[in-house]
Design a protein around this motif. Structure first.
Motif, PDB file in Angstrom:
ATOM      1  N   VAL A 199       1.560  -9.977   1.865  1.00  9.40           N
ATOM      2  CA  VAL A 199       0.426 -10.916   1.856  1.00  9.40           C
ATOM      3  C   VAL A 199       0.652 -11.999   0.815  1.00  9.40           C
ATOM      4  N   PHE A 200       1.281 -11.626  -0.294  1.00  9.73           N
ATOM      5  CA  PHE A 200       1.570 -12.581  -1.368  1.00  9.73           C
ATOM      6  C   PHE A 200       2.472 -13.694  -0.849  1.00  9.73           C
ATOM      7  N   GLU A 201       3.532 -13.280  -0.155  1.00  8.75           N
ATOM      8  CA  GLU A 201       4.488 -14.248   0.364  1.00  8.75           C
ATOM      9  C   GLU A 201       3.831 -15.154   1.414  1.00  8.75           C
ATOM     10  N   ALA A 202       3.044 -14.542   2.300  1.00  3.03           N
ATOM     11  CA  ALA A 202       2.389 -15.321   3.359  1.00  3.03           C
ATOM     12  C   ALA A 202       1.465 -16.364   2.757  1.00  3.03           C
ATOM     13  N   LYS A 203       0.759 -15.966   1.703  1.00  3.41           N
ATOM     14  CA  LYS A 203      -0.204 -16.882   1.108  1.00  3.41           C
ATOM     15  C   LYS A 203       0.525 -18.035   0.424  1.00  3.41           C
TER      16      LYS A 203
ATOM     17  N   ALA B 123       7.534   6.081  -0.518  1.00  7.37           N
ATOM     18  CA  ALA B 123       8.460   5.461   0.443  1.00  7.37           C
ATOM     19  C   ALA B 123       7.711   4.942   1.664  1.00  7.37           C
ATOM     20  N   ALA B 124       6.745   5.719   2.135  1.00  6.28           N
ATOM     21  CA  ALA B 124       5.984   5.290   3.313  1.00  6.28           C
ATOM     22  C   ALA B 124       5.207   4.007   3.002  1.00  6.28           C
ATOM     23  N   ALA B 125       4.636   3.952   1.806  1.00  4.47           N
ATOM     24  CA  ALA B 125       3.898   2.744   1.425  1.00  4.47           C
ATOM     25  C   ALA B 125       4.852   1.562   1.246  1.00  4.47           C
ATOM     26  N   GLN B 126       6.006   1.829   0.661  1.00  8.83           N
ATOM     27  CA  GLN B 126       6.988   0.744   0.480  1.00  8.83           C
ATOM     28  C   GLN B 126       7.357   0.117   1.823  1.00  8.83           C
ATOM     29  N   GLU B 127       7.514   0.959   2.837  1.00  7.03           N
ATOM     30  CA  GLU B 127       7.852   0.422   4.160  1.00  7.03           C
ATOM     31  C   GLU B 127       6.760  -0.523   4.652  1.00  7.03           C
ATOM     32  N   VAL B 128       5.511  -0.172   4.362  1.00  2.70           N
ATOM     33  CA  VAL B 128       4.401  -1.052   4.765  1.00  2.70           C
ATOM     34  C   VAL B 128       4.428  -2.340   3.940  1.00  2.70           C
ATOM     35  N   TYR B 129       4.634  -2.193   2.636  1.00  2.00           N
ATOM     36  CA  TYR B 129       4.530  -3.359   1.755  1.00  2.00           C
ATOM     37  C   TYR B 129       5.728  -4.309   1.898  1.00  2.00           C
ATOM     38  N   ARG B 130       6.871  -3.788   2.324  1.00  2.00           N
ATOM     39  CA  ARG B 130       8.039  -4.651   2.492  1.00  2.00           C
ATOM     40  C   ARG B 130       7.826  -5.679   3.594  1.00  2.00           C
ATOM     41  N   VAL B 131       7.145  -5.267   4.639  1.00  2.00           N
ATOM     42  CA  VAL B 131       6.928  -6.202   5.756  1.00  2.00           C
ATOM     43  C   VAL B 131       5.564  -6.868   5.619  1.00  2.00           C
TER      44      VAL B 131
ATOM     45  N   ALA C  74      -4.533  -1.108   1.746  1.00  2.00           N
ATOM     46  CA  ALA C  74      -5.084   0.126   2.336  1.00  2.00           C
ATOM     47  C   ALA C  74      -4.118   0.720   3.359  1.00  2.00           C
ATOM     48  N   ASP C  75      -3.444  -0.133   4.126  1.00  2.00           N
ATOM     49  CA  ASP C  75      -2.468   0.372   5.096  1.00  2.00           C
ATOM     50  C   ASP C  75      -1.375   1.180   4.395  1.00  2.00           C
ATOM     51  N   GLY C  76      -0.938   0.691   3.242  1.00  2.00           N
ATOM     52  CA  GLY C  76       0.095   1.405   2.488  1.00  2.00           C
ATOM     53  C   GLY C  76      -0.414   2.747   1.985  1.00  2.00           C
ATOM     54  N   VAL C  77      -1.644   2.762   1.479  1.00  2.00           N
ATOM     55  CA  VAL C  77      -2.226   4.019   0.992  1.00  2.00           C
ATOM     56  C   VAL C  77      -2.320   5.010   2.156  1.00  2.00           C
ATOM     57  N   ARG C  78      -2.755   4.502   3.306  1.00  2.00           N
ATOM     58  CA  ARG C  78      -2.913   5.398   4.472  1.00  2.00           C
ATOM     59  C   ARG C  78      -1.552   5.921   4.955  1.00  2.00           C
ATOM     60  N   ALA C  79      -0.522   5.074   4.858  1.00  2.00           N
ATOM     61  CA  ALA C  79       0.821   5.538   5.241  1.00  2.00           C
ATOM     62  C   ALA C  79       1.263   6.662   4.307  1.00  2.00           C
ATOM     63  N   ALA C  80       0.927   6.526   3.021  1.00  2.00           N
ATOM     64  CA  ALA C  80       1.288   7.571   2.057  1.00  2.00           C
ATOM     65  C   ALA C  80       0.559   8.870   2.387  1.00  2.00           C
TER      66      ALA C  80
ATOM     67  N   SER D  88      -3.099  -5.301  -6.217  1.00  2.00           N
ATOM     68  CA  SER D  88      -2.046  -5.818  -5.348  1.00  2.00           C
ATOM     69  C   SER D  88      -1.303  -4.629  -4.754  1.00  2.00           C
ATOM     70  N   ASP D  89      -0.454  -4.912  -3.781  1.00  2.00           N
ATOM     71  CA  ASP D  89       0.330  -3.830  -3.183  1.00  2.00           C
ATOM     72  C   ASP D  89       1.241  -3.170  -4.232  1.00  2.00           C
ATOM     73  N   VAL D  90       1.818  -3.977  -5.105  1.00  2.00           N
ATOM     74  CA  VAL D  90       2.733  -3.446  -6.124  1.00  2.00           C
ATOM     75  C   VAL D  90       1.987  -2.512  -7.087  1.00  2.00           C
ATOM     76  N   LEU D  91       0.773  -2.901  -7.474  1.00  2.00           N
ATOM     77  CA  LEU D  91      -0.017  -2.011  -8.336  1.00  2.00           C
ATOM     78  C   LEU D  91      -0.411  -0.744  -7.584  1.00  2.00           C
ATOM     79  N   ALA D  92      -0.721  -0.906  -6.301  1.00  2.00           N
ATOM     80  CA  ALA D  92      -1.124   0.263  -5.509  1.00  2.00           C
ATOM     81  C   ALA D  92      -0.012   1.315  -5.513  1.00  2.00           C
ATOM     82  N   LEU D  93       1.239   0.851  -5.527  1.00  2.00           N
ATOM     83  CA  LEU D  93       2.360   1.803  -5.542  1.00  2.00           C
ATOM     84  C   LEU D  93       2.288   2.738  -6.748  1.00  2.00           C
ATOM     85  N   SER D  94       1.833   2.210  -7.874  1.00  2.00           N
ATOM     86  CA  SER D  94       1.773   3.065  -9.067  1.00  2.00           C
ATOM     87  C   SER D  94       0.717   4.157  -8.885  1.00  2.00           C
ATOM     88  N   GLY D  95      -0.369   3.816  -8.216  1.00  2.00           N
ATOM     89  CA  GLY D  95      -1.408   4.816  -7.965  1.00  2.00           C
ATOM     90  C   GLY D  95      -0.921   5.875  -6.985  1.00  2.00           C
ATOM     91  N   ILE D  96      -0.245   5.412  -5.952  1.00  2.00           N
ATOM     92  CA  ILE D  96       0.276   6.348  -4.949  1.00  2.00           C
ATOM     93  C   ILE D  96       1.290   7.291  -5.613  1.00  2.00           C
TER      94      ILE D  96
END
Ligand SMILES: *Cc1c(COP(=O)(O)O)cnc(C)c1O
Length: 396
Positions: A389-393, A378-386, A276-282, A349-357
């Motif tokens: 959640v996948f990596e943290a898990k 690009a704005a969403a990518q900046e959110v998803y790069r940092v 959602a943060d990525g969508v909101r950044a977009a 997932s964040d990667v799928l969300a990018l396709s919607g954005i």
């Protein structure tokens, strides 16, 4: 619509392959012990997802709307007084149902885009010293406007007024994707459907009752047959079901609960917050606003995006379907034509969300809105790069 693309409507949601397969089982005898091995874990899984030890979970062949009816018909009587705020299309429909049941409905009119006003609930409850209000209704996540509300604050309003009314919560577009605390919030009835956070096809109304809500069933005078939870309770106790159950969906629900609990509820909620943060950044990079007016009300399962005045938001949804085979949500009711919605609940997932954005962006450019291709992505990518959640898990 292309079957290769995920959907971005706020329900029904995308169905994970293993859950779809779990729904597709050979016929079993629902009077056999085999059915118990599906029903019991499905019910206890739901209780865990809503964080309850006290709740009894009932599963009806219906959609979320049938869950609303289960709540009203089992615990109230014609003429009973209920209190509810209207801040979008779903709270509006629940109010309509209350009225059709002959309830006396006190409506707290709230701007579409604002959360439930706990202070106004409290005023009404304090003014009701004779305790005429039998139930307080609250829509946790208003799917029409992308607004989440603080249910703990509604409970606090009841407590501060020392009011005994039951608390009914519509959690249809929150449960399973955003935190829901049945016991902590003192919820008496929670309602959801199989096709949202549980990532299943539509077909189950999932309803949880507190002991207090169950006790209210005895004096309730509304007519009820199909949705009578007493028949359900008796049958469950005898290891059965009062009519033919939707066994395949229940088997899917059992797996859906396992998957959510295996991922870890906190991880599930963090995943949705991150998407959602990525969508909101977009949205902000596009220079557009959310219908939700303040960050505290931003929903992590659906974003309703306001388009410039004189532009028809529904054309984005139609164009996305026709040109790209992608589904977004239209605006409903008072915000029809003014917003379009990106649903991001359930399996995503964040990667799928990018396709919607990216698709929403192409549509808006195609339709002549002054938006630069790639700006939202690009704005969403900046959110998803940092903070992936996948990596943290997987590091955990
Ligand atoms: C989808 C939804 C409903 C209605 O559920 P159905 O399954 O369509 O009957 C009710 N409330 C909210 C908040 C919803 O998002």
């Amino acid at each position: 619509m292309s079957s290769q693309n995920p959907v971005f409507i706020p329900g029904p949601t995308n169905i994970p392959e293993d859950i779809r397969k779990a729904c597709d089982i050979a016929t079993i005898d629902h009077r056999s012990a085999q059915f118990q091995d599906i029903l019991n874990p499905a019910r206890s899984g739901v209780a865990q997802v809503i964080k309850s030890e006290a709740a009894e979970v009932f599963l009806f062949s219906a959609s979320g709307t049938g869950g609303w009816e289960t709540a009203i018909s089992n615990t109230l009587s014609p003429g009973d007084h209920v209190l509810i705020a209207r801040n979008g299309m779903f709270s509006h429909r629940w109010i309509d149902m209350c009225e059709r049941f002959g309830l006396t409905v006190s409506i707290i009119e709230t701007d579409w885009g604002k959360g439930l006003p706990a202070d106004k609930y409290e005023e009404h409850l304090k003014a009701d010293s004779g305790h005429q209000i039998k139930a307080v209704l609250a829509t946790h996540n208003e799917t029409a406007t992308g607004v989440v509300s603080d249910i703990g604050a509604i409970r606090a309003a009841l407590d501060s007024a020392r009011h005994p009314a039951l608390l009914f919560v519509d959690g249809v577009s929150s449960i399973g994707s955003m935190d829901f605390r049945f016991d902590d919030w003192g919820v008496d009835i929670a309602v959801t459907g199989s096709q949202k956070g549980f990532m299943l096809p539509v077909g189950l109304a999932i309803v949880a009752f507190s002991p207090k809500a169950i006790a209210a069933c005895e004096s309730a005078q509304h007519h009820r047959t199909y949705f009578d939870i007493r028949d359900m309770q008796r049958s469950y106790a005898a290891g059965g079901y009062p009519y033919t159950p939707a066994v395949g969906l229940m088997n899917g629900l059992r797996l859906a609960c396992d998957k959510l609990l295996d991922e870890g509820l906190d991880n599930v909620f963090a995943r949705h917050a991150h998407i959602a943060d990525g969508v909101r950044a977009a949205v902000s990079a596009w220079g557009l606003d959310l219908c939700a007016e303040r960050p505290e009300w931003y929903s992590n399962t659906v974003s309703a995006i306001t388009v410039p005045a004189h532009f028809d938001a529904t054309s984005i949804v139609t164009h996305a379907a026709d040109r790209y085979g992608v589904a977004f949500g239209v605006g409903l009711g008072d915000v029809a034509g003014k917003v379009f919605r990106i649903g991001h609940l359930g399996q995503l997932s964040d990667v799928l969300a990018l396709s919607g954005i990216a698709t929403a962006e192409m549509c808006m450019v195609d339709l002549g809105l002054n938006i630069a291709l790639g700006s939202g992505v690009a704005a969403a990518q900046e959110v998803y790069r940092v903070g992936s959640v996948f990596e943290a898990k997987n590091a955990a």
